[in-house]
Scaffold this motif. Structure first.
Motif, PDB file in Angstrom:
ATOM      1  N   UNK A   1      73.103  32.814  28.331  1.00  0.00           N
ATOM      2  CA  UNK A   1      73.600  34.367  26.806  1.00  0.00           C
ATOM      3  C   UNK A   1      74.058  33.157  26.034  1.00  0.00           C
ATOM      4  N   UNK A   2      74.947  31.611  26.794  1.00  0.00           N
ATOM      5  CA  UNK A   2      75.167  30.677  25.814  1.00  0.00           C
ATOM      6  C   UNK A   2      74.044  30.074  25.459  1.00  0.00           C
ATOM      7  N   UNK A   3      73.316  30.213  25.948  1.00  0.00           N
ATOM      8  CA  UNK A   3      72.016  29.137  25.292  1.00  0.00           C
ATOM      9  C   UNK A   3      71.428  29.908  24.490  1.00  0.00           C
ATOM     10  N   UNK A   4      71.347  31.527  24.280  1.00  0.00           N
ATOM     11  CA  UNK A   4      70.700  31.843  23.111  1.00  0.00           C
ATOM     12  C   UNK A   4      71.631  31.712  22.242  1.00  0.00           C
ATOM     13  N   UNK A   5      72.232  32.087  22.173  1.00  0.00           N
ATOM     14  CA  UNK A   5      73.773  31.551  20.988  1.00  0.00           C
ATOM     15  C   UNK A   5      73.691  30.174  20.718  1.00  0.00           C
ATOM     16  N   UNK A   6      73.197  29.416  21.266  1.00  0.00           N
ATOM     17  CA  UNK A   6      72.916  27.952  20.858  1.00  0.00           C
ATOM     18  C   UNK A   6      71.798  27.188  20.237  1.00  0.00           C
ATOM     19  N   UNK A   7      70.522  28.566  19.799  1.00  0.00           N
ATOM     20  CA  UNK A   7      69.702  28.323  19.666  1.00  0.00           C
ATOM     21  C   UNK A   7      69.473  28.096  18.327  1.00  0.00           C
ATOM     22  N   UNK A   8      68.242  27.572  17.692  1.00  0.00           N
ATOM     23  CA  UNK A   8      68.949  27.116  16.306  1.00  0.00           C
ATOM     24  C   UNK A   8      68.211  28.255  15.916  1.00  0.00           C
TER      25      UNK A   8
END
Length: 601
Positions: free
Chosen positions: A203-210
């Motif tokens: 989830x956090x990886x998705x929120x870090x997406x550009x």
């Protein structure tokens, strides 16, 4: 396009799995120790009604407690770590439940002890301590029992409360099963068009997406799942709050907060001082949010825009091997002996590295006395995960030094100091990484990461702490905790902490429903106090060198639970009884914010 799926536990490379066999080589050995320990608990009954008769009987009982604690830790940690490897595995669900029941049986069996100890005149007790070989080791622990005298019930009542322990843990267990085993999130397409499942780990990886579409879809999809279950989750949370209120009332504490803080001898003022001090500097967070909005060139800044780096064209990824090397170099100020133990942990598989199907979300360090600590990660190559590695190894090293130095009764340090060693590691690593680059963008990227640590650890955890304080106070006043009241309260706090520059998405009102730590009430404030203490300690170590390291490792990390948390920190040079460490940390946040604004001008 084929969806990318997580591997099953059986498909994971063993070199990235923790060496759980160092506890028990196989399940059969665990079962044998479980049975033996269950039988040994029966020996406790022989001491009931006799602790006041002689110092020797008291000493023998306390040694039996220590022995049972040793075996219970082994049984409990193995069962739960096997369960955490794959929470959908019914065998280890059963092990975990059995181990939990064993803990309840033990607590019930020994529940008479404190009342008996408190029933004897203090001069008799300390005459025992003075004249019984070996009993002096327990003097601090016996003083702790005396400190708890106003809140200790009769032996019969203590046994009744202990028997209710399994039932009382139900809200936390229900939430854990829902949040780790049953909940299923949708899949979305990532930046490359690949269909990927949203998990706690991703989830956090998705929120870090550009890619803002990815961030928004992940945010909305995850929270939509929780919102569908909002009434159930509100009922479970409310049940947990009511349970704690019951225990506080039964023990005659003025509040749940007072009860939870009393265990570590932390004044309620420390909790309230944290919230007050952060409120004094709330404008700094509003300023940071405004800077993020400006640098991201957005007309509206949404919650799902808070986690992606605000420095463009810097994509820093680290393999696990690279992360380990960075952590070793970053923690060099702690000395060669610290480094050697750190290397041992990496070499001997203390760490369970990658996410797999059913694996418990998040990260933690844990272990049993007499065995090396363990670290659970869900590593995903991000900069944040490099710091998570440093953080969890800080916990592990704290446990290592406490276990090595202290007898079992004092080895398990209190929660209040638990986050200090971990966050000190993060601060030292950040200082190292900032010192190793002159690249303007990379420096800004790292400073942004540091600012995010302040946002998520000092400000956000304080916001969580305030939410807990307010909701527990509502229950104490007899007010209902419903999905609507909880969400309204949470939304108002987000508005206060982040300011008018953040567009308040409806979904963020339900963030309370997915926070596991809320089921361990009045825990999260210690992330914020621990962060503040850690910033102070890291500065002291970098400035004073070896003498500060000696105090830090020799007096704090090795102190375990041999003194009160506030006193252990004082020995290392930090006074958490004052507002000063929190103010100092927020001053550093302001300095970093100034530097960030200068770099990005």
């Amino acid at each position: 396009m084929e969806q990318v799926k997580l591997k099953k536990r059986s498909e994971m490379d063993s070199k990235y799995k923790w060496s759980i066999e160092d506890l028990f080589a196989n399940d059969e050995l665990w079962k044998e120790e479980y049975i033996r320990t269950k039988e040994e608990i029966e020996k406790v009954k022989a001491y009931q009604g006799k602790l006041c008769q002689s110092g020797k009987l008291l000493y023998d009982f306390l040694k039996l407690q220590d022995d049972l604690s040793y075996h219970l830790q082994r049984v409990y940690v193995y069962a739960n770590q096997k369960y955490h490897e794959d929470t959908g595995n019914s065998i280890y669900q059963g092990f975990s439940e059995q181990a939990g029941n064993l803990i309840v049986a033990y607590e019930s069996a020994v529940s008479f002890a404190n009342a008996e100890i408190l029933s004897m005149p203090e001069e008799v007790l300390f005459n025992f301590v003075k004249n019984t070989a070996g009993l002096s080791e327990y003097e601090f622990a016996l003083n702790e029992i005396l400190r708890n005298k106003p809140y200790t019930l009769s032996g019969e009542m203590e046994e009744l409360l202990a028997l209710a322990g399994d039932m009382a843990s139900s809200p936390k267990t229900i939430f854990s099963m829902f949040n780790n085993a049953d909940i299923k999130f949708p899949s979305i397409r990532d930046e490359n068009g690949e269909l990927r499942e949203i998990t706690h780990g991703s989830f956090i990886l998705f929120l870090e997406s550009p890619d803002r579409r990815v961030r928004k879809e992940a945010f909305q999809s995850l929270y939509a799942t929780y919102m569908k279950n909002k009434n159930t989750l509100a009922a479970v949370y409310s049940a947990n709050v009511k349970k704690e209120a019951f225990y506080a009332k039964a023990r005659k504490f003025p509040s749940t907060m007072a009860m939870k803080l009393y265990n570590s001898n932390i004044p309620v003022e420390v909790y309230k001082n944290l919230i007050e001090t952060v409120h004094e500097k709330m404008s700094l967070m509003h300023r940071y949010v405004a800077l993020r909005k400006k640098l991201m060139e957005l007309e509206e800044l949404h919650v799902y825009d808070l986690y992606t780096p605000i420095v463009k064209d810097v994509d820093i990824k680290y393999s696990f091997e690279e992360a380990k090397e960075l952590v070793i170099k970053g923690l060099a100020p702690l000395g060669e002996k610290y480094r050697e133990v750190l290397l041992e942990g990496f070499r001997d598989r203390w760490i369970d590295v990658y996410e797999n199907q059913g694996k418990r979300s998040g990260a933690y360090s844990w272990g049993a006395y007499g065995t090396h600590p363990y670290v659970l990660l869900n590593y995903n190559n991000s900069l944040d995960n490099v710091f998570t590695l440093a953080h969890e190894m800080g916990h592990a090293m704290h446990s290592y030094y406490s276990n090595k130095t202290q007898p079992i009764i004092y080895a398990d340090y209190k929660i209040f100091v638990a986050e200090v060693a971990s966050t000190c590691n993060e601060a030292l690593l950040m200082e190292y990484m900032l010192s190793r680059t002159d690249d303007k963008k990379q420096k800004a990227y790292l400073i942004n990461h540091f600012l995010e640590q302040f946002r998520t650890t000092l400000y956000r955890q304080t916001m969580f702490a305030e939410f807990e304080m307010l909701t527990h106070e509502k229950t104490q006043r007899g007010e209902a905790l419903t999905a609507e009241t909880l969400s309204a309260q949470y939304r108002e706090l987000v508005r206060q902490y982040y300011g008018e520059e953040l567009a308040l998405d409806e979904e963020i009102s339900f963030e309370w429903s997915r926070i596991p730590h809320f089921y361990t009430p009045f825990y999260v404030y210690q992330y914020a106090t621990g962060y503040s203490a850690a910033i102070a300690l890291s500065r002291k170590i970098l400035k004073e060198g070896e003498s500060a390291v000696e105090d830090y490792i020799g007096k704090f990390l090795s102190g375990g639970n041999s003194d009160y948390p506030i006193e252990l920190l004082k020995k290392a040079g930090v006074d958490m009884g004052s507002k000063e460490p929190v103010r100092q940390a927020l001053d550093l946040f302001e300095e970093l914010l100034d530097e960030m604004e200068g770099l990005m001008a």
